[in-house]
Design a protein around this motif. Structure first.
Motif: not given
Lengths: 292, 173, 387
Positions: B94, B141, C143, C146-148, C150-151, C252
């Motif tokens: 991610t 991704i 961050w 945001a990463m979580e 997005n996934r 995530l």
């Protein structure tokens, strides 16, 4: 409480200190002081211990030499404890000769910081009987906090420890602690604290802690050994983990697993008493037993 | 009782009131300094970074290769058993495109940051790092990436010895 | 297992900067809860306080400093802390006190004074990161979310606008909450989508604001509750769970830790079909996608389907399963631990029909609240039933 509530059967309790990673211990300690009233005074917050010690000595008939005796006793005891860091042979004169840092507190009256981790496994009665041959039973627990205002406390006695031990004794059905309890592990982050806590826990009559200490009651061979492990003075101060360390040492003794520092006489009931250190007035107590 | 409560306590202040001297404040600037012990696994990991290599630890009980390396396997709760080099390529799990710096200040050139799992380690064994040579349109991704290392003389045994991870080129391994 | 009742709740305003000190906020909230329960501090056996990192208030061992405001002086008093999870973990800890038989009347406090950190709480959040692996990259806490996010979006193919709708729902719900910091009766999905991008895909209006605030509950044994109160909600289930510390090695997409905590709580509450048996929910919503994430973790819908529940209107106050009727952290504010007031507190008020304009329409019997914390991997879940 997690077990007593019925929510779970087994719990691992972990507590550790990695205080060596912190380079500014006294500054962090000062950060615990009230930001408006106390923090601006500055200095190393151990001065609070010096203040408390002076008042305690005045009120309790204990002497500076008694405090030195605690240091000698605990550091000698620690020589037999494999996990101790500060075991050594000292005399009361050595303590007296160590520099006064927060008068009447001397350098050797203060426990040294140490790293370490303690784990205890607790289980419900049913589970314990299934998986363990010689469980130690927790028969009483108590905890209490005095006022956070250092200005409002009774400096001559540890009220939180009185309340915490009373709560634990009540639960354990203990009426005469000084005869009902076989041995104790008691917070000694500063030497005078051991004596103050012994009195708070009613392990001797009021004002007799010094006298009993001189008579050898609290020695490892005495009637009521206190800190046979070496305590924080002998093993090192695990900071917030010191309380679990006291509890673990009680469990080790009761199970006969203390090795070279095992108490010679048969012990069936022990008390562990903790204190959160400067600047708090918060403590906890636990009574443990075997053979019930 | 929400309805029966007539008064909800609290006096709201504006930032102006707070900084403009209308309200009494006191301030402290704590001196808090640390020196973290890295432990055996991460010390070796950092040492290997200087050599331009990534290293993990294998648990013989569950056969997982843990990256970054750890001395114990948290699934089996047993010691890990051997050192294993892993590749400096991986997959983007991610990412985010950050317009804020570490103190929440706005920055002009965004930072591409994300989690990548490293080839040669077990599934979901990875680290957070920067991505480069990508745009908001091209980063995806699942994209394969490769580490871009600092020159050897500039490496200091830190996670930043890798500058960033760029898309793997065609035919590259 | 002894039955445990909640018989009172209180909270202060939530606001970026309150004039009151932490102690004063605690005292205000505690007084409200005691008033509502018809008890005084003298009646209370033990006190539990929840508060997040010391770095916010700027006091080491801040539980010790707050204890007089919390009513804990000269009583058995303890502070518990599981990061953001504290908001629901603290009432769980109070439940132990009573269910274990140790106490009959417990005062529960949660406090946070985030405005004490200068210039921004973000600088304190920096200490959450691993000092060796993460901090050299100069991270910003946003961050990680945001990463979580997005996934979660990418794996399920969820559109940003479907998540933005959550922020709109909660900020509009918050209009009816007297303590709300960020209510907005006119906010639209477009407003969220057009707000400043902080760390893509997280935008300004996807996030809840840092706040000051305190909240309180009074919990008692069954015997005490029946004697002193007409407004009882029973604590029926508690659960808590933590995932791996190495966050870069976690899944995530789905909060397994919440699901495990929820299963523990549901088992205790004898709930086998949460989608039918739960009538109102307050999952932790510091970000709009987190409400979805946690709704799924609470097993209230299939994985990846939470955003469509709001699209279909199910989660509004007049829907079949109202979610965050309080206005949530997104609308009322996010004084970390103190959000107990809009999680456990709100469920209590909803179940006892005391939520006023916020009252949900489906006459709820059972409600669940949940909080999330530590390094993004801790879930605490509490189920209550009306008395």
């Amino acid at each position: 409480m997690q077990i007593m509530s019925g929510a779970v059967d087994t719990v691992a309790v972990e507590s550790h200190s990695k205080i060596s990673d912190l380079l500014t211990y006294s500054d962090v300690l000062a950060f615990a002081l009230d930001p408006i009233y106390n923090r601006p005074i500055g200095g190393h917050p151990h001065y609070l211990a010096g203040m408390e010690m002076r008042r305690f000595l005045r009120d309790s008939k204990c002497t500076e030499k008694d405090c030195a005796r605690v240091v000698v006793k605990n550091r000698t005891n620690a020589l037999k404890n494999v996990s101790s860091a500060y075991g050594t042979k000292l005399t009361t004169d050595d303590v007296k000769r160590s520099p006064e840092v927060f008068s009447p507190l001397r350098q050797l009256d203060i426990s040294n910081l140490v790293d370490g981790s303690i784990v205890m496994v607790l289980a419900s009665a049913k589970k314990a009987k299934e998986i363990c041959d010689n469980p130690v039973w927790i028969t009483g627990i108590g905890w209490n906090s005095d006022t956070p205002w250092i200005e409002n406390r009774d400096w001559g006695r540890a009220e939180y420890a009185e309340s915490a031990t009373q709560m634990a004794y009540k639960m354990a059905g203990i009426k005469h602690p000084s005869s009902d309890i076989d041995f104790a592990e008691i917070d000694d982050k500063f030497s005078y604290k051991e004596l103050e806590h012994i009195q708070a826990a009613k392990l001797c009559r009021k004002g007799e802690a010094g006298k009993r200490l001189r008579k050898g009651t609290f020695d490892s061979e005495g009637r009521l050994p206190v800190n046979v492990s070496g305590g924080s003075l002998g093993c090192g101060n695990l900071v917030e983990a010191a309380g679990l360390h006291r509890a673990m040492e009680v469990a080790l003794q009761l199970r006969g697993h203390a090795g070279r520092h095992q108490i010679r006489k048969v012990v069936k009931r022990g008390l562990a008493l903790s204190w959160r250190s400067i600047p708090t007035a918060t403590g906890g107590a636990v009574v443990m037993e075997v053979g019930r | 009782m929400s309805e029966r409560i007539k008064h909800w306590p609290g006096k709201r202040l504006s930032s102006k009131e707070l900084t403009g001297g209308k309200v009494t404040t006191t301030s402290t600037d704590p001196k808090v300094k640390y020196a973290w012990a890295c432990g055996e696994a991460i010390s070796r990991f950092l040492e290997e970074l200087k050599n331009g290599k990534l290293i993990g630890r294998k648990c013989n009980s569950c056969n997982q290769i843990l990256f970054p390396p750890r001395m114990f396997c948290e699934d089996c709760f047993t010691p890990t058993n051997e050192w294993v080099y892993v590749k400096d390529t991986g997959t983007i799990e991610t990412y985010s495109i950050s317009y804020l710096d570490t103190d929440a200040r706005r920055i002009k050139d965004p930072i591409y940051v994300g989690v990548l799992s490293v080839d040669g380690a077990s599934e979901k064994q990875g680290i957070m790092h920067y991505f480069g040579e990508v745009t908001p349109k091209t980063i995806k991704i699942g994209m394969k990436v490769k580490a871009v290392w600092k020159p050897k003389k500039d490496r200091e045994g830190a996670i930043t010895d890798i500058k960033y991870w760029r898309p793997l080129r065609r035919g590259e391994k | 297992m002894r039955k445990v009742a909640c018989i009172g709740a209180g909270m202060t305003l939530f606001w970026r900067r309150l004039q009151e000190t932490g102690k004063e906020m605690c005292w205000e909230a505690a007084s409200m809860a005691l008033d509502q329960a018809g008890l005084t501090l003298k009646d209370i056996d033990m006190v539990v306080l929840g508060s997040a990192p010391d770095a916010f208030d700027g006091i080491h061992m801040k539980g010790e400093n707050l204890l007089d405001g919390a009513g804990g002086a000269k009583k058995p008093y303890m502070r518990v802390f599981t990061g953001g999870g504290t908001a629901v973990f603290t009432p769980i800890a109070a439940w132990w006190h009573i269910a274990s038989g140790l106490a009959n009347k417990v005062l529960v406090l949660c406090e946070e004074k985030m405005s004490s950190v200068f210039p921004h709480p973000q600088s304190a959040f920096g200490h959450i990161w691993d000092p060796i692996l993460d901090r050299p990259l100069k991270p910003n806490l946003v961050w990680i979310f945001a990463m979580e996010m997005n996934r979660y979006m990418t794996k399920h193919g969820i559109k940003k606008e479907d998540i933005a709708r959550i922020a709109v729902k909660n900020k509009r719900n918050a209009v009816d909450h007297p303590c709300a910091q960020l209510p907005d009766p006119n906010i639209t999905v477009e407003d969220v989508l057009n707000s400043e991008v902080m760390a893509w895909p997280v935008q300004r209006l996807d996030i809840s604001p840092p706040s000051d605030g305190a909240s309180a509950l009074v919990k008692t044994s069954e015997k005490v509750a029946k004697k002193v109160s007409d407004d009882i909600a029973w604590v029926e289930g508690t659960g808590w769970c933590i995932d791996k510390t190495m966050w870069t090695c976690r899944d995530l997409v789905f909060p397994e830790y919440v699901a495990r905590a929820a299963k523990q709580a549901y088992r205790m509450a004898k709930i086998d079909n949460p989608r039918k048996q739960i009538h109102v929910a307050e999952p932790y919503d510091p970000f709009d996608y987190k409400e979805c994430h946690h709704t799924e973790g609470l097993l209230l819908c299939d994985k990846g389907k939470a955003p469509s529940m709001t699209k279909e209107g199910i989660t509004y106050r007049d829907g079949d399963l109202p979610i965050c009727p309080s206005g949530g952290l997104l609308g009322v504010g996010n004084p970390i631990a103190a959000t107990m007031g809009i999680k456990a507190g709100e469920i209590y008020w909803q179940l006892t029909q005391q939520a006023g304009k916020r009252q949900v329409k489906n006459d709820p019997e059972v409600g669940v609240c949940q909080a999330w914390g530590d390094l993004m991997q801790y879930g605490s879940v509490l189920v209550m039933r009306r008395g």
